[in-house]
Design a protein around this motif. Sequence first.
Motif, PDB file in Angstrom:
ATOM      1  N   ASP A   1       0.820  -1.219   0.000  1.00  0.00           N
ATOM      2  CA  ASP A   1       0.000   0.000   0.000  1.00  0.00           C
ATOM      3  C   ASP A   1       0.850   1.264   0.000  1.00  0.00           C
ATOM      4  N   ASP A   2       2.080   1.128   0.444  1.00  0.00           N
ATOM      5  CA  ASP A   2       2.964   2.286   0.558  1.00  0.00           C
ATOM      6  C   ASP A   2       3.780   2.504  -0.720  1.00  0.00           C
ATOM      7  N   ILE A   3       3.569   1.606  -1.702  1.00  0.00           N
ATOM      8  CA  ILE A   3       4.370   1.722  -2.931  1.00  0.00           C
ATOM      9  C   ILE A   3       3.668   2.612  -3.957  1.00  0.00           C
ATOM     10  N   GLY A   4       4.395   3.596  -4.447  1.00  0.00           N
ATOM     11  CA  GLY A   4       3.861   4.459  -5.492  1.00  0.00           C
ATOM     12  C   GLY A   4       4.664   4.285  -6.773  1.00  0.00           C
ATOM     13  N   TRP A   5       4.183   4.878  -7.863  1.00  0.00           N
ATOM     14  CA  TRP A   5       4.884   4.772  -9.139  1.00  0.00           C
ATOM     15  C   TRP A   5       4.769   6.092  -9.887  1.00  0.00           C
ATOM     16  N   ALA A   6       5.740   6.332 -10.731  1.00  0.00           N
ATOM     17  CA  ALA A   6       5.744   7.565 -11.516  1.00  0.00           C
ATOM     18  C   ALA A   6       6.581   7.337 -12.756  1.00  0.00           C
ATOM     19  N   VAL A   7       6.522   8.302 -13.660  1.00  0.00           N
ATOM     20  CA  VAL A   7       7.349   8.228 -14.859  1.00  0.00           C
ATOM     21  C   VAL A   7       8.821   8.311 -14.440  1.00  0.00           C
ATOM     22  N   TYR A   8       9.672   7.658 -15.216  1.00  0.00           N
ATOM     23  CA  TYR A   8      11.124   7.593 -14.976  1.00  0.00           C
ATOM     24  C   TYR A   8      11.704   8.965 -14.601  1.00  0.00           C
ATOM     25  N   PRO A   9      12.698   9.003 -13.709  1.00  0.00           N
ATOM     26  CA  PRO A   9      13.276  10.283 -13.300  1.00  0.00           C
ATOM     27  C   PRO A   9      13.908  11.029 -14.475  1.00  0.00           C
ATOM     28  N   ALA A  10      13.853  12.346 -14.401  1.00  0.00           N
ATOM     29  CA  ALA A  10      14.461  13.164 -15.453  1.00  0.00           C
ATOM     30  C   ALA A  10      15.943  13.332 -15.157  1.00  0.00           C
ATOM     31  N   THR A  11      16.724  13.490 -16.233  1.00  0.00           N
ATOM     32  CA  THR A  11      18.160  13.658 -16.053  1.00  0.00           C
ATOM     33  C   THR A  11      18.477  15.039 -15.479  1.00  0.00           C
ATOM     34  N   SER A  12      17.737  16.058 -15.949  1.00  0.00           N
ATOM     35  CA  SER A  12      17.977  17.404 -15.428  1.00  0.00           C
ATOM     36  C   SER A  12      16.654  18.141 -15.287  1.00  0.00           C
ATOM     37  N   ASP A  13      16.694  19.327 -14.727  1.00  0.00           N
ATOM     38  CA  ASP A  13      15.470  20.101 -14.519  1.00  0.00           C
ATOM     39  C   ASP A  13      14.794  20.464 -15.834  1.00  0.00           C
ATOM     40  N   GLU A  14      15.610  20.667 -16.860  1.00  0.00           N
ATOM     41  CA  GLU A  14      15.063  21.215 -18.096  1.00  0.00           C
ATOM     42  C   GLU A  14      14.384  20.189 -18.992  1.00  0.00           C
ATOM     43  N   GLY A  15      15.108  19.107 -19.323  1.00  0.00           N
ATOM     44  CA  GLY A  15      14.590  18.177 -20.324  1.00  0.00           C
ATOM     45  C   GLY A  15      13.524  17.238 -19.769  1.00  0.00           C
ATOM     46  N   ASP A  16      12.796  16.612 -20.704  1.00  0.00           N
ATOM     47  CA  ASP A  16      11.850  15.576 -20.317  1.00  0.00           C
ATOM     48  C   ASP A  16      12.613  14.308 -19.991  1.00  0.00           C
ATOM     49  N   PRO A  17      12.011  13.465 -19.145  1.00  0.00           N
ATOM     50  CA  PRO A  17      12.668  12.178 -18.928  1.00  0.00           C
ATOM     51  C   PRO A  17      12.590  11.333 -20.201  1.00  0.00           C
ATOM     52  N   ALA A  18      13.559  10.450 -20.373  1.00  0.00           N
ATOM     53  CA  ALA A  18      13.562   9.555 -21.528  1.00  0.00           C
ATOM     54  C   ALA A  18      13.548   8.124 -21.007  1.00  0.00           C
TER      55      ALA A  18
END
Lengths: 316, 434
Positions: free
Chosen positions: B297-314
């Motif tokens: 129940d404590d596990i969440g999920w999200a899109v892969y971490p971004a490399t930097s503040d500016e770009g989108d994660p890949a």
Amino acid sequence: MSTVTDTPPTRRRDQHRPKLSDRARAERALGWKLAGPAFVIMLAVTAYPILQAVWLSFFRYRLTDPDSREFIFLSNYSVIFTDPLFYQALWNTVFITVVTVAVELVLGFAIAMLMHRIVLPRRTLRTIVLIPYSIITVVSAFAWLYSFRTDTGYVNGWLNTLTFGAWDASFDWFGSWLPAMGVIMISEIWKTTPFMSLLLLAGLAQIDGAMEEAAKVDGATFWQRLFKVVLPNMKAAIMVAVLFRTLDAFRIFDNVFVMTRGANNTETLSTLAYKQTIDRVEIGMGSALSVVLFLLVFAIALIFIRGFKVDLAGSK
Amino acid sequence: MSRHRSRSRVIVALCAASALVGLTACGGSEDSTRLTWYINPDGGGSNPEGKGQAQIAAQCTEQAGGAYSIEVQLLPNSASDQRQQLLRRLAGGDASVDLMSLDPPFIPEFSQAGFLAPVPEDMVETFTEDRVESSVTASTWNDELVTVPFWANTQLLWYRKSIAEAAGLDVEGGNVTWEQLVEAAESQGVTIGVQANRYEGYTVWINALIAGAGGEILVNPGPDLDDIELGLDSDAGRTAANIIRSVADAGVGGPSMGTSDETVALNLFQDPDTSGFLVNWPYVWAAFPANGVEFIDDIGWAVYPATSDEGDPAPPYGGISIGVGAFTEDPDLAYQAAECITNHEHQVLYMTGTGNPASRAAVFDEPEVVEQFPMADVIRESLEQAVPRPQTQFYGDLSTAIQREWSPPSGVTEDTPAQSATLIMQVLRGEALL
């Protein structure tokens, strides 16, 4: 030991042979008939692939790109002998060979002495000692891998308990060169010491008990008997055991492949050759490395047989 | 005497056994409607009711009504070993390879070597309809579709909600960067499960980091060795190197970061003492309950971490495409089977049965999929953003060279990207061993 055999000493210099008698000729013909098929098969399954590997090693040839196959003669060899990776693999291979064979010789000899002396339960003991050798190398490699890994292993836990917590329970054995090589060698030693001890046991069994008794009566201590009577008399058996194990250890593959795949500079010559041939399908480069490995193994065998006068036939 | 008899009995038995094996082997090659599908191991194994590829094979056989039958053969576990086995069979002209489950990075190599039967032109549309973009890109080589997208994989960021909250990290709300993750994990004394063993999974991570920084490992995907231009020696490459080094230096990659693969990373996340963050494929969602994890129940999920503040994660792209062997007796029949294997119904079955996401976008709207995968939307979103690994027929060499230079992660410096670029070019030109 039976190195003194009934072969006439002039055998090799005997160039001017007298004419063979009919019987000798018939026997020789029979010998060829009996051994001929096996000889031909041996040539087909050993000489042919070896020669083909030598031939292929002169090419730049990628299995997935057969059209750009190109004859480059010795270029592959010059790449090999100028690449630091080759020398690293060579050094690792020599290191593993020297350490494991030395440890196995001492351990194997101790076990052989034990097996030789103990009367009861002789058969059970010999069977138990042989168990590691009967296990497939890949399987034993995985067993050792899992016991040393940080997530599934118990070794760290034991060491941590035995040292009252001084040992880091999450030590990564495969994370750096020395510990990884250590585990690889432990697995290798555990697995092949029985083979060594069996060969040495055969040597021990051939020593005439009377000689040892005579030495004992003359007041020789245990160590004196060991170094003056036992060891000199089984020199041939020791050399054969060491030769076999050296050739074997030099080709080490399974343990490295399973445990590290060559990571952290643990590459050996066999895994390097495997990588070029099977992984990269660079048949030319892989063949060249295999040829180099073959020549090295051949040289070791030659040094032992010529240099140390190991008599393979006499020590059976 | 009795010994002699028993020995001859053994010989008779051996002969009978080998004759039997020989006969079945002969029987196989005579039946031209029988197709062999080399599958990578999945949750279903070779069980025709295991909800994996073996079950799809059984169902397609049934639905074909005698037109063809599919028999499965299991490939080894690791992607590299799967490639090796298929490659060696195909290099030997093995006609038994009718269908194969191919990992995307190896598709260019197989295609370039002529190991794949061309996709019939009239089927291209069927094989690309409703597919997520990245799966079609990965199945294409030299502007032609050469394999059939089957399932599509991508890595997500898995995290403990309580830990993220304690660290003040808003994972759900927006793109989290690697830098933030490392800080959060360090402050909370937990780990980030990553894959940094010297194997293919490490290249997956490196590629995602470089692509996330707006760079590319390979600037010009294409077949010719002379045209190859690498983008490793760049700001993006150095950013990636810095991130890996920072994870290693902070000690948040776990005690055996340098030898961690998907399983080791998963174990790290499952351990309540070290559990914090994890980047891994969605199969872990099914693994948590199976491995008795108590804090699901404590596990969440999200899109892969971004490399930097500016770009989108890949996010990394993975998955499997279906290839048809070049030496198969009847390629059309094999492509018919591939159509059946990759249809909507079977992708739903496969996703719910094994946890491996579909390449068809519509599958993610199916009620049973949504119910079983609360993160279905995130997976689809991630798949749309996913960046496949470099497409080149020399991928194997490229990947191995990168793994070698970037290992161990604690030894990575700003010079590592340039060094790996040099090594790759030397290896490709045949001037260095690998």
